[in-house]
Design a protein around this motif. Structure first.
Motif, PDB file in Angstrom:
ATOM      1  N   HIS A  68       0.903  -1.382  -0.008  1.00 30.41           N
ATOM      2  CA  HIS A  68       0.001   0.041   0.071  1.00 30.41           C
ATOM      3  C   HIS A  68       0.889   1.254   0.152  1.00 30.41           C
ATOM      4  CE1 HIS A  68      -3.197  -2.609   2.022  1.00 30.41           C
ATOM      5  NE2 HIS A  68      -3.282  -2.924   0.725  1.00 30.41           N
ATOM      6  N   ARG A  69       0.229   2.267  -0.540  1.00 34.79           N
ATOM      7  CA  ARG A  69       1.107   3.402  -0.617  1.00 34.79           C
ATOM      8  C   ARG A  69       1.202   4.262   0.666  1.00 34.79           C
ATOM      9  NH1 ARG A  69      -1.187   8.050  -4.637  1.00 34.79           N
ATOM     10  NH2 ARG A  69      -2.726   7.859  -2.873  1.00 34.79           N
ATOM     11  N   GLU A  70       0.279   4.232   1.243  1.00 39.18           N
ATOM     12  CA  GLU A  70       0.175   5.058   2.719  1.00 39.18           C
ATOM     13  C   GLU A  70       0.324   3.789   3.875  1.00 39.18           C
ATOM     14  OE1 GLU A  70      -3.439   7.072   2.638  1.00 39.18           O
ATOM     15  OE2 GLU A  70      -2.988   8.512   0.988  1.00 39.18           O
ATOM     16  N   SER A  71       1.102   2.986   3.661  1.00 39.33           N
ATOM     17  CA  SER A  71       1.405   1.956   4.761  1.00 39.33           C
ATOM     18  C   SER A  71       2.271   2.481   5.835  1.00 39.33           C
ATOM     19  CB  SER A  71       1.931   0.785   4.075  1.00 39.33           C
ATOM     20  OG  SER A  71       3.196   0.915   3.382  1.00 39.33           O
ATOM     21  N   ARG A  72       2.313   2.190   6.947  1.00 43.02           N
ATOM     22  CA  ARG A  72       3.147   2.491   8.066  1.00 43.02           C
ATOM     23  C   ARG A  72       3.988   1.413   8.185  1.00 43.02           C
ATOM     24  NH1 ARG A  72      -1.528   3.422  12.633  1.00 43.02           N
ATOM     25  NH2 ARG A  72      -2.193   1.348  11.846  1.00 43.02           N
ATOM     26  N   SER A  73       4.907   1.532   9.170  1.00 46.37           N
ATOM     27  CA  SER A  73       6.070   0.641   9.286  1.00 46.37           C
ATOM     28  C   SER A  73       5.500  -0.263  10.445  1.00 46.37           C
ATOM     29  CB  SER A  73       7.538   1.372   9.687  1.00 46.37           C
ATOM     30  OG  SER A  73       7.475   2.204  10.760  1.00 46.37           O
ATOM     31  N   PRO A  74       6.108  -1.444  11.054  1.00 45.08           N
ATOM     32  CA  PRO A  74       5.960  -2.090  12.279  1.00 45.08           C
ATOM     33  C   PRO A  74       6.055  -1.411  13.399  1.00 45.08           C
ATOM     34  CG  PRO A  74       6.925  -3.392  10.491  1.00 45.08           C
ATOM     35  CD  PRO A  74       6.994  -2.169   9.989  1.00 45.08           C
ATOM     36  N   ALA A  75       7.265  -0.612  13.299  1.00 43.23           N
ATOM     37  CA  ALA A  75       7.771   0.200  14.432  1.00 43.23           C
ATOM     38  C   ALA A  75       6.391   1.381  14.700  1.00 43.23           C
ATOM     39  CB  ALA A  75       9.000   1.109  14.137  1.00 43.23           C
ATOM     40  N   ASN A  76       5.987   2.073  13.584  1.00 41.34           N
ATOM     41  CA  ASN A  76       4.884   3.110  13.951  1.00 41.34           C
ATOM     42  C   ASN A  76       3.537   2.364  14.604  1.00 41.34           C
ATOM     43  OD1 ASN A  76       6.417   5.004  13.073  1.00 41.34           O
ATOM     44  ND2 ASN A  76       5.864   4.855  10.844  1.00 41.34           N
ATOM     45  N   ALA A  77       3.392   1.154  14.110  1.00 40.49           N
ATOM     46  CA  ALA A  77       2.183   0.290  14.609  1.00 40.49           C
ATOM     47  C   ALA A  77       2.250   0.145  15.859  1.00 40.49           C
ATOM     48  CB  ALA A  77       1.953  -0.849  13.798  1.00 40.49           C
ATOM     49  N   ILE A  78       3.571  -0.445  16.343  1.00 41.29           N
ATOM     50  CA  ILE A  78       3.796  -0.795  17.959  1.00 41.29           C
ATOM     51  C   ILE A  78       3.865   0.391  18.640  1.00 41.29           C
ATOM     52  CG2 ILE A  78       5.523  -1.655  19.334  1.00 41.29           C
ATOM     53  CD1 ILE A  78       6.304  -3.518  17.157  1.00 41.29           C
ATOM     54  N   GLN A  79       4.270   1.487  18.194  1.00 44.80           N
ATOM     55  CA  GLN A  79       4.252   2.960  18.946  1.00 44.80           C
ATOM     56  C   GLN A  79       2.823   3.408  19.104  1.00 44.80           C
ATOM     57  OE1 GLN A  79       6.577   5.944  17.188  1.00 44.80           O
ATOM     58  NE2 GLN A  79       8.683   4.707  17.573  1.00 44.80           N
ATOM     59  N   GLU A  80       1.762   3.217  18.233  1.00 45.06           N
ATOM     60  CA  GLU A  80       0.582   3.547  18.583  1.00 45.06           C
ATOM     61  C   GLU A  80      -0.245   2.512  19.672  1.00 45.06           C
ATOM     62  OE1 GLU A  80      -3.578   4.587  15.877  1.00 45.06           O
ATOM     63  OE2 GLU A  80      -1.574   3.819  14.816  1.00 45.06           O
ATOM     64  N   ALA A  81       0.134   1.324  19.433  1.00 41.27           N
ATOM     65  CA  ALA A  81      -0.536   0.327  20.179  1.00 41.27           C
ATOM     66  C   ALA A  81       0.017   0.500  21.589  1.00 41.27           C
ATOM     67  CB  ALA A  81      -0.216  -1.032  19.612  1.00 41.27           C
ATOM     68  N   ASN A  82       1.482   1.033  21.759  1.00 41.64           N
ATOM     69  CA  ASN A  82       1.748   1.064  23.133  1.00 41.64           C
ATOM     70  C   ASN A  82       1.054   2.386  23.792  1.00 41.64           C
ATOM     71  OD1 ASN A  82       3.481   1.074  25.415  1.00 41.64           O
ATOM     72  ND2 ASN A  82       4.993   2.352  24.512  1.00 41.64           N
ATOM     73  N   ARG A  83       0.598   3.378  22.884  1.00 37.85           N
ATOM     74  CA  ARG A  83      -0.010   4.508  23.544  1.00 37.85           C
ATOM     75  C   ARG A  83      -1.475   3.840  24.249  1.00 37.85           C
ATOM     76  NH1 ARG A  83       2.455   7.431  19.138  1.00 37.85           N
ATOM     77  NH2 ARG A  83       0.410   7.053  17.910  1.00 37.85           N
ATOM     78  N   TRP A  84      -2.022   3.172  23.380  1.00 39.62           N
ATOM     79  CA  TRP A  84      -3.273   2.562  23.743  1.00 39.62           C
ATOM     80  C   TRP A  84      -3.245   1.835  24.905  1.00 39.62           C
ATOM     81  CZ3 TRP A  84      -8.541   2.861  22.053  1.00 39.62           C
ATOM     82  CH2 TRP A  84      -8.882   3.583  21.086  1.00 39.62           C
ATOM     83  N   LEU A  85      -2.225   0.977  25.192  1.00 37.07           N
ATOM     84  CA  LEU A  85      -1.861   0.149  26.336  1.00 37.07           C
ATOM     85  C   LEU A  85      -1.727   1.071  27.556  1.00 37.07           C
ATOM     86  CD1 LEU A  85       0.897  -2.178  25.458  1.00 37.07           C
ATOM     87  CD2 LEU A  85      -1.647  -2.857  25.837  1.00 37.07           C
TER      88      LEU A  85
END
Length: 284
Positions: free
Chosen positions: A147-164
């Motif tokens: 996908h053109r606007e895909s994120r990296s795994p590191a960005n996904a983990i940072q967002e998930a950490n904020r939700w934790l």
């Protein structure tokens, strides 16, 4: 020549209108915007925080003003609403391994490793609901690289950490006391006081003097009573017996009772000295 310019102008305006309408439709039907509109509709207000799993049509949002949380499927086609205090915890897993965890009544398990490459990053929200106990969001998949606007795994983990961290702040708050169940209507009906009928006002009667009221009252008849005894003969002689003498009683002799017991005198017994003979024979 003028007709040609007129035709080109109409074609240009039509193409611009079609492009504008198409762009507006694409913008309006964007997956993330549809999920945000659905969450705003079910939460009765704009959510303070929203997380969206792009490409999967799932999202979640919290509205702390109304104290509600909502999750959405199928790009917001249908949603499920929870209370904020029904959130029991959250888990962050990378490639099937849990690296962060928050649960009510347990210490928070912080992320102690940095992951740069992963095939799957999943955030799971756990609720106190037997029908829908959890909700999973795949924040990153290996196919998202195309996908053109895909994120990296590191960005996904940072967002998930904020939700934790948000989930940890929610589960550490004390639960509000549950409201007591309203009493049933049956005891209230039984304890209801009887209805008192209103008294109807009567017209006052004219005044009557006491002497006229007593004389006008009907006289009570004496009650008939039965005599306690028969009529008493006052001409009878009190010395005579009230019954007639029986002539047969004088003719019969008086009855005498015979004594069945005959006493024996001690003088009639023979003395002991006069007994010369023994009652038995000694020779025998």
């Amino acid at each position: 020549m003028s007709e040609l310019w007129r035709l080109l102008l109409l074609v240009t305006l039509s193409a611009s209108a079609v492009t504008f309408v198409g762009s507006a439709a694409i913008w309006f039907m964007d997956e993330e915007r549809r999920i945000r509109r659905a969450l705003r509709h079910v939460l009765k207000g704009a959510p303070e925080t929203v997380i969206v799993a792009k490409g999967r049509g799932r999202g979640a949002g919290f509205n702390f003003t109304t104290n509600q949380a909502a999750v959405a499927w199928d790009s917001g086609a249908w949603c499920l609403i929870y209370r904020i205090d029904e959130l029991m915890g959250a888990e962050l897993s990378v490639d099937g391994q849990v690296i962060g965890r928050v649960f009510r009544g347990e210490p928070r398990r912080a992320i102690d490793q940095i992951v740069q490459q992963a095939a799957q990053v999943t955030l799971k929200l756990i609720f106190d609901d037997p029908r829908h106990p959890d909700f999973e969001l795949d924040l990153w998949l290996e196919s998202d690289q195309q996908h053109r606007e895909s994120r990296s795994p590191a960005n996904a983990i940072q967002e998930a950490n904020r939700w934790l961290l948000r989930a940890d702040a929610i589960v550490r708050r004390p639960l509000a006391p549950k409201a007591k169940a309203a009493p049933s209507s049956e005891p209230a009906i039984q304890a209801r006081p009887p209805v008192v009928e209103p008294q109807v006002a009567r017209a006052p009667q004219p005044y009557t003097p006491a002497l006229e009221a007593v004389s006008a009252a009907p006289q009570a008849r004496p009650a008939a009573t039965a005599p306690l005894f028969d009529e008493i003969d006052t001409t009878a002689d009190p010395l005579e017996a009230p019954w007639e003498p029986d002539e047969d009683l004088d003719d019969d002799p008086p009855l005498t009772l015979e004594k069945t017991y005959k006493p024996v005198s001690k003088a009639a017994r023979p003395p002991r000295d006069d007994q010369d003979e023994l009652p038995f024979d000694l020779d025998d």
